[in-house]
Enzyme design. Structure first.
Site, short mmCIF file in Angstrom:
data_model
loop_
_atom_site.label_atom_id
_atom_site.label_comp_id
_atom_site.label_asym_id
_atom_site.label_seq_id
_atom_site.Cartn_x
_atom_site.Cartn_y
_atom_site.Cartn_z
N LYS A 88 0.95 -1.07 -0.03
CA LYS A 88 0.28 0.04 -0.29
C LYS A 88 0.50 1.35 0.40
O LYS A 88 0.18 2.31 -0.45
CB LYS A 88 -0.84 0.10 0.99
CG LYS A 88 -2.11 -0.78 1.08
CD LYS A 88 -3.45 -0.64 2.34
CE LYS A 88 -3.79 -1.79 2.19
NZ LYS A 88 -4.28 -3.26 2.21
N PHE A 109 -12.91 -2.66 7.98
CA PHE A 109 -14.57 -1.75 8.73
C PHE A 109 -15.26 -3.04 9.00
O PHE A 109 -15.67 -4.01 8.29
CB PHE A 109 -15.34 -0.97 7.97
CG PHE A 109 -14.26 0.32 8.44
CD1 PHE A 109 -12.71 0.75 9.43
CD2 PHE A 109 -13.87 1.47 7.80
CE1 PHE A 109 -12.07 1.40 9.09
CE2 PHE A 109 -13.70 2.88 7.70
CZ PHE A 109 -12.46 2.72 8.73
#
Lengths: 85, 433
Positions: free
Chosen positions: B357, B421
């Site tokens: 990332k 999440f």
């Protein structure tokens, strides 16, 4: 109308002839919603899908729609909508 | 003995390269894909940077037949269809090699709110038009409906359905087996590949086109994550904004793209003489069942996902030679992930663990899939992808994160982690074939 058909089905304008069948140009049912939306924009008024459906029923009773709906036919519909008051 | 599952093809659409090998070369160079946002005017936003797929190098139409299908696809569906076609070509899997009803799709996909600028613009224009004669700020729903109906092409509604990306992949690939969409946010790509492994193991399919896709670089996507406080705000220096495990990290950079792998039953791959890139050896998956966005501080459920993955692969922590981290670059993730891996490895020395990332940003529902692709490419091409922008070590993330430059290495087994999440935890293991 040929230009609209060419845009909606993303086919070269030269392949869109009055006698071309929309089915052969790759149209599926959802593409007619796109066509009618763009006819609305072109004629500048609301064109309910129901009116397209009754136009087809009246002019092409019992026909195989894959065979019968041509560029000329949908152009005729667009013209009738433009003329409608 | 149960049959193994082979990875025989990889397709990638990423901010740093289109196609598996272009992507691998960029990973090896340690290239950043983060820039000032060009998809829309981002002036005034707290976050004005993202890792976008360069449209000058990406033409979805080249991968789609008939061409008109493109207009029915959201940006994320376009990425998925292109990556799937690349993966299939890479796998050399032809139409006659396998019954279409034995080819499944398992795709991680996401999205929140309007999926693209067209839909967002349509809603905004309708809202403005419907408010013209009003003096209060209430939404006049009948007026809004009328204006929205008049201004919005009905076909655009189809682009927002979460399962349509997988459907488009099936249409293009003539894949008539089970077609599943996994929408578990940032762990979706990893879970989709893991569930693809299971589909082959339980006999539902012989080939699974599996992966993830996402495209959230629109005003609502960027604002949404920004309002949740998850995004880096280093707008003046985009290429150095994504800094996982670095003490000065301040959130993630949104990326976009797709990663797709072709998973294949061992006997089917052997029968057609397929070139195998790696074995997909294990999968583990749990949920924190704790808080909406906060992770369990002891990372107990994440630890379990890693342990389940190792057990599923009939492996132990000693076998793992590299970990591709979730490594978002948020304060919390990087600390909890370090804790999770440390605990799962039971005090044994950790192998190198890097975050790709740092280069491509966070591809959300596509992240895990593109990261598994990076891990497989590293194994085949004999390198460990680096964590770029690593300057100041964080004592809470004490790791060998393959700082800044790729490292030549021949590894036989690796893990790839994803957390999302909602407390989603997922882990995949690959092994040299």
């Amino acid at each position: 109308m040929r230009e609209i058909v060419s845009q909606v089905l993303m086919v070269p304008p030269a392949s869109v002839k009055p006698e071309s069948r929309l089915y052969d140009l790759g149209a599926e049912s959802i593409d007619y919603l796109d066509l009618i939306f763009r006819i609305e924009e072109a004629v500048g008024k609301k064109v309910p899908v129901s009116r397209w459906e009754s136009f087809v029923r009246e002019r092409l009773p019992g026909a195989n729609l894959a065979d019968a709906i041509t560029v000329a036919f949908i152009t005729e519909f667009a013209e009738s909508e433009r003329a409608r008051v | 003995m149960t049959e193994r599952v082979a990875i025989t093809g990889i397709g990638v659409v990423s901010p740093i390269g289109i196609g598996a090998w272009e992507f691998a070369a960029a990973l090896k160079r340690g290239q950043s894909g983060a820039r000032r946002i060009s998809a829309f005017d981002c002036e005034g936003l707290a976050t004005q940077i993202a890792a976008e797929v360069d449209d000058s190098g990406f033409d979805a139409g080249a991968w789609v037949d008939p061409p008109k299908m493109v207009k029915h696809m959201s940006r994320s569906a376009r990425f998925a269809v292109a990556a799937a076609a690349m993966a299939r070509r890479e796998a050399g899997l032809n139409g006659h090699d396998v019954d279409p009803y034995r080819i499944a799709i398992s795709l991680g996909a996401g999205g929140m709110g309007p999926v693209d600028m067209d839909l967002l613009t349509g809603q905004a224009r309708a809202a403005i038009a419907s408010a013209r004669d009003r003096t209060d700020d209430e939404l006049d729903v009948p007026a809004f409906s009328r204006e929205f109906r008049a201004r919005t092409n009905p076909i655009s509604m189809l682009r927002g359905l979460p399962n349509l990306a997988a459907a488009h992949v099936a249409i293009q690939q003539n894949a008539r087996g089970p077609n599943n969409t996994i929408t578990t946010a940032c762990s979706a790509g990893t879970q989709a590949i893991g569930e693809g492994l299971r589909a082959i193991q339980r006999g539902d399919a012989d080939v699974v086109i599996a992966g993830g896709t996402d495209a959230m670089i629109n005003p609502v996507g960027v604002l949404g994550f920004s309002m949740l406080g998850t995004l880096s705000q280093q707008n003046d220096d985009p290429e150095h904004a994504s800094r996982p495990f670095d003490a000065r990290r301040d959130g993630f950079v949104i990326g976009e793209g797709a990663g797709i792998v072709v998973l294949e039953r061992e006997s089917v791959a052997r029968a057609r003489g397929a070139r195998v890139l790696a074995e997909l050896a294990g999968y583990g998956c749990t949920c924190d069942a704790y808080r909406i966005t906060d992770e369990r501080p002891d990372a107990e459920a994440a630890v379990r996902a890693i342990q389940l993955c190792l057990a599923d692969a009939d492996a132990s922590a000693d076998d793992v030679e590299y970990i591709n981290a979730h490594g978002t670059g948020t304060q919390m993730n990087d600390i909890t992930e370090t804790t999770a891996v440390r605990t799962a490895f039971g005090g044994k020395p950790l192998p190198p663990m890097s975050s790709t990332k740092s280069m491509i940003g966070h591809l959300l529902a596509a992240a895990g899939a593109v990261e598994l692709a990076a891990t497989v490419l590293g194994m085949t091409d004999r390198f460990l992808p680096p964590t770029i922008n690593f300057e100041v070590p964080d004592p809470a993330c004490e790791l060998d994160c393959v700082a800044n430059v790729a490292r030549p290495a021949r590894i036989d087994a690796a893990l790839s982690n994803s957390f999302g999440f909602g407390g989603q935890n997922a882990c995949l293991m690959i092994r040299r074939w």
